[in-house]
Design a protein around this motif. Sequence first.
Motif, PDB file in Angstrom:
ATOM      1  N   ASN A 270       0.933  -1.335  -0.009  1.00 31.22           N
ATOM      2  CA  ASN A 270       0.023  -0.028  -0.023  1.00 31.22           C
ATOM      3  C   ASN A 270       0.697   1.360   0.199  1.00 31.22           C
ATOM      4  N   SER A 271       1.994   1.077  -0.413  1.00 27.87           N
ATOM      5  CA  SER A 271       3.023   2.167  -0.202  1.00 27.87           C
ATOM      6  C   SER A 271       4.496   1.856  -0.881  1.00 27.87           C
ATOM      7  N   LEU A 272       5.009   2.709  -1.505  1.00 32.51           N
ATOM      8  CA  LEU A 272       6.131   2.358  -2.132  1.00 32.51           C
ATOM      9  C   LEU A 272       7.357   1.879  -1.043  1.00 32.51           C
ATOM     10  N   ALA A 273       6.908   2.357   0.255  1.00 30.45           N
ATOM     11  CA  ALA A 273       8.049   1.765   1.226  1.00 30.45           C
ATOM     12  C   ALA A 273       7.611   0.588   1.882  1.00 30.45           C
ATOM     13  N   PHE A 274       6.622   0.140   1.321  1.00 31.96           N
ATOM     14  CA  PHE A 274       5.937  -1.208   1.980  1.00 31.96           C
ATOM     15  C   PHE A 274       7.016  -2.144   2.280  1.00 31.96           C
ATOM     16  N   GLU A 275       7.187  -2.878   3.327  1.00 36.40           N
ATOM     17  CA  GLU A 275       7.990  -3.869   3.862  1.00 36.40           C
ATOM     18  C   GLU A 275       7.203  -5.163   4.549  1.00 36.40           C
ATOM     19  N   TYR A 276       7.251  -6.491   4.211  1.00 35.48           N
ATOM     20  CA  TYR A 276       6.807  -7.415   4.898  1.00 35.48           C
ATOM     21  C   TYR A 276       7.390  -8.634   4.423  1.00 35.48           C
ATOM     22  N   ASP A 277       8.217  -9.578   5.227  1.00 36.62           N
ATOM     23  CA  ASP A 277       8.858 -10.784   5.214  1.00 36.62           C
ATOM     24  C   ASP A 277       7.759 -11.947   5.173  1.00 36.62           C
ATOM     25  N   TYR A 278       7.096 -11.980   3.837  1.00 39.06           N
ATOM     26  CA  TYR A 278       6.174 -13.238   3.705  1.00 39.06           C
ATOM     27  C   TYR A 278       6.619 -14.788   4.131  1.00 39.06           C
ATOM     28  N   GLN A 279       8.202 -14.771   3.644  1.00 34.76           N
ATOM     29  CA  GLN A 279       8.819 -15.935   3.813  1.00 34.76           C
ATOM     30  C   GLN A 279       9.014 -16.298   5.144  1.00 34.76           C
ATOM     31  N   TYR A 280       9.448 -15.475   6.105  1.00 37.63           N
ATOM     32  CA  TYR A 280       9.723 -15.459   7.395  1.00 37.63           C
ATOM     33  C   TYR A 280       8.154 -15.697   8.196  1.00 37.63           C
ATOM     34  N   MET A 281       7.175 -15.361   7.805  1.00 40.56           N
ATOM     35  CA  MET A 281       6.133 -15.443   8.488  1.00 40.56           C
ATOM     36  C   MET A 281       5.579 -16.837   8.435  1.00 40.56           C
ATOM     37  N   ILE A 282       5.267 -17.296   7.051  1.00 40.82           N
ATOM     38  CA  ILE A 282       5.180 -18.624   6.702  1.00 40.82           C
ATOM     39  C   ILE A 282       6.158 -19.641   7.270  1.00 40.82           C
ATOM     40  N   ASP A 283       7.334 -19.407   7.375  1.00 38.64           N
ATOM     41  CA  ASP A 283       8.068 -20.554   7.964  1.00 38.64           C
ATOM     42  C   ASP A 283       8.062 -20.656   9.544  1.00 38.64           C
ATOM     43  N   GLU A 284       7.570 -19.382  10.082  1.00 39.06           N
ATOM     44  CA  GLU A 284       7.411 -19.445  11.484  1.00 39.06           C
ATOM     45  C   GLU A 284       6.006 -20.031  11.890  1.00 39.06           C
ATOM     46  N   ILE A 285       5.029 -19.637  10.986  1.00 35.35           N
ATOM     47  CA  ILE A 285       3.755 -20.603  11.247  1.00 35.35           C
ATOM     48  C   ILE A 285       4.071 -21.971  11.250  1.00 35.35           C
ATOM     49  N   ILE A 286       4.630 -22.556  10.158  1.00 36.49           N
ATOM     50  CA  ILE A 286       4.732 -23.911   9.895  1.00 36.49           C
ATOM     51  C   ILE A 286       5.739 -24.470  11.074  1.00 36.49           C
ATOM     52  N   ASN A 287       6.610 -23.624  11.569  1.00 36.46           N
ATOM     53  CA  ASN A 287       7.513 -24.167  12.666  1.00 36.46           C
ATOM     54  C   ASN A 287       6.554 -24.182  13.893  1.00 36.46           C
ATOM     55  N   GLN A 288       5.604 -23.154  14.293  1.00 36.93           N
ATOM     56  CA  GLN A 288       4.896 -23.161  15.527  1.00 36.93           C
ATOM     57  C   GLN A 288       4.007 -24.365  15.368  1.00 36.93           C
ATOM     58  N   ILE A 289       3.355 -24.637  14.281  1.00 33.08           N
ATOM     59  CA  ILE A 289       2.340 -25.740  14.317  1.00 33.08           C
ATOM     60  C   ILE A 289       2.920 -27.102  14.327  1.00 33.08           C
ATOM     61  N   ASN A 290       4.431 -27.283  13.804  1.00 30.86           N
ATOM     62  CA  ASN A 290       5.029 -28.606  13.960  1.00 30.86           C
ATOM     63  C   ASN A 290       5.409 -28.599  15.464  1.00 30.86           C
ATOM     64  N   LYS A 291       5.952 -27.589  16.000  1.00 32.12           N
ATOM     65  CA  LYS A 291       6.277 -27.921  17.391  1.00 32.12           C
ATOM     66  C   LYS A 291       5.328 -28.060  18.249  1.00 32.12           C
ATOM     67  N   THR A 292       4.063 -27.312  18.447  1.00 26.68           N
ATOM     68  CA  THR A 292       2.815 -27.825  19.094  1.00 26.68           C
ATOM     69  C   THR A 292       2.411 -29.332  19.058  1.00 26.68           C
ATOM     70  N   CYS A 293       2.224 -29.693  17.676  1.00 27.28           N
ATOM     71  CA  CYS A 293       1.665 -30.873  17.554  1.00 27.28           C
ATOM     72  C   CYS A 293       2.625 -31.996  17.986  1.00 27.28           C
ATOM     73  N   ALA A 294       3.890 -31.771  17.877  1.00 26.49           N
ATOM     74  CA  ALA A 294       5.076 -32.805  18.400  1.00 26.49           C
ATOM     75  C   ALA A 294       4.938 -32.844  19.915  1.00 26.49           C
ATOM     76  N   GLU A 295       4.906 -31.440  20.604  1.00 25.97           N
ATOM     77  CA  GLU A 295       4.743 -31.680  22.103  1.00 25.97           C
ATOM     78  C   GLU A 295       3.429 -32.086  22.497  1.00 25.97           C
ATOM     79  N   ALA A 296       2.330 -32.228  21.828  1.00 28.74           N
ATOM     80  CA  ALA A 296       0.913 -33.000  22.029  1.00 28.74           C
ATOM     81  C   ALA A 296       0.940 -34.142  21.700  1.00 28.74           C
TER      82      ALA A 296
END
Length: 466
Positions: A270-296
């Motif tokens: 929404n701006s020429l100054a827009f910044e968002y790390d899509y790969q990091y967010m997806i990576d961390e979501i997958i990581n969190q799901i993996n960890k939580t399910c393993a612990e449970a």
Amino acid sequence: MNTKYIDLIDQTYYFPQEEFALNDNKTLNFHDIDLMKLVSEYGAPLKFTYLPKISENIQRAKKWFGEAIEKHNYQGNYNYCYCTKSSHFKHVLHEALKNDIHIETSSAFDIDIVENLKAEGKINDNTYVICNGFKREQYILNIARLINEGHKNCIPVIDNYEEIGLLSEQIDGKYKVGIRIASEEEPKFEFYTSRLGIGYKNIVPFYEKQIKDNKNVELKMLHFFINTGIRDNAYYWNELLKCLTVYTKLKKICPTLDSLNIGGGFPIKNSLAFEYDYQYMIDEIINQINKTCAEADVPVPNIFTEFGSFTVGESGGAIYEVLYQKQQNDREKWNMINSSFITTLPDTWAISKRFIMLAINRWNDEYERVLLGGLTCDSDDYYNSEQHMNAIYLPKFKKEKPLYIGFFNTGAYQETIGGFGGLQHCLIPSPKHILIDKDEDGNITSKLFSQQQTSEQLLNILGYEH
């Protein structure tokens, strides 16, 4: 002294950018589309949809999820769904469905679109149709019809306690469902809990009471979405963790549960100054799901997303001509456009949404600070704030030198909220709409999708005789 518009943009942002460049430092290109050539051919105001950007964004997301799944040795699969309410147009759905994706619906007539797409061979019985929203009679009937006619991958997501009963009355035999979690909103919201879905604490009791012993209902999916979207902040990660806690508890008592739908919510530029790390967010979501399910000690779920704005938003744009400048006091200059923000970009006034705004031509002219006003006689019909600024800077208005301005990444929601083809505020006509594509050789092509509204069309809606 740097007084030209091109100097202002160059010293404020990194420019050119991936989708923006200049023709001989004079006029703007968007994804290699010569925008002044577009204006010369079709006139202004106009709206356009650049179809290849839809496929590009879908493939970007698939790549990011694929890499994260491989990195974390994630044992579930990923399914990309398009949220149709962002734009229901046939050309949008046809472009999106080139990419082996699925569909999320939100109301009764969406199912009619699904059936139309099936008849045309764009989707089949293996395509997931995720049915969200509060379901009243017609929506229930349409979902039931789709399932009864063999679409077993239609998954109604239960929004309230009555829907299982209503669906079971209409569906012949077994069917699959999901349950939507009513997420808790950010503290600054006017309410605490989303009106959509069933509360965290009530999910397991609801399953045990209405689904567990129901031989015709199979719970397959837990649905999670928060209004602010997928953001790297404590609120998002806390809500995701609460969702995963519910998932693991439910999975232990419900073997058929195998999917987690994390909704939509990817931001768009929404701006020429827009910044968002899509790969990091997806990576961390997958990581969190993996960890939580393993612990449970439960298997990880298949992942579904429902990206709407991310799919189609960055494909759209609007171009206006500045008609006139009004000097209202010693500080404020109003540039009047030849259309209306309320009718063509309703989110700009309804929710103060910002879009990328740039001059189309005259980049080598001196600039000035202005406000932008629409044609309706409504004090809210204006656009006066760009990202990080309290005013807009554009090439100086000169009556003998036409000035065109563009708003970009407007492809989601604006037509449906604005009422495409219907009445417009102050009877300002909807502008013409152009579809832009690439041919087999990679050349830009364009065609007219809809003409500017006529007085006859508006008068017919209002009941006047001709």
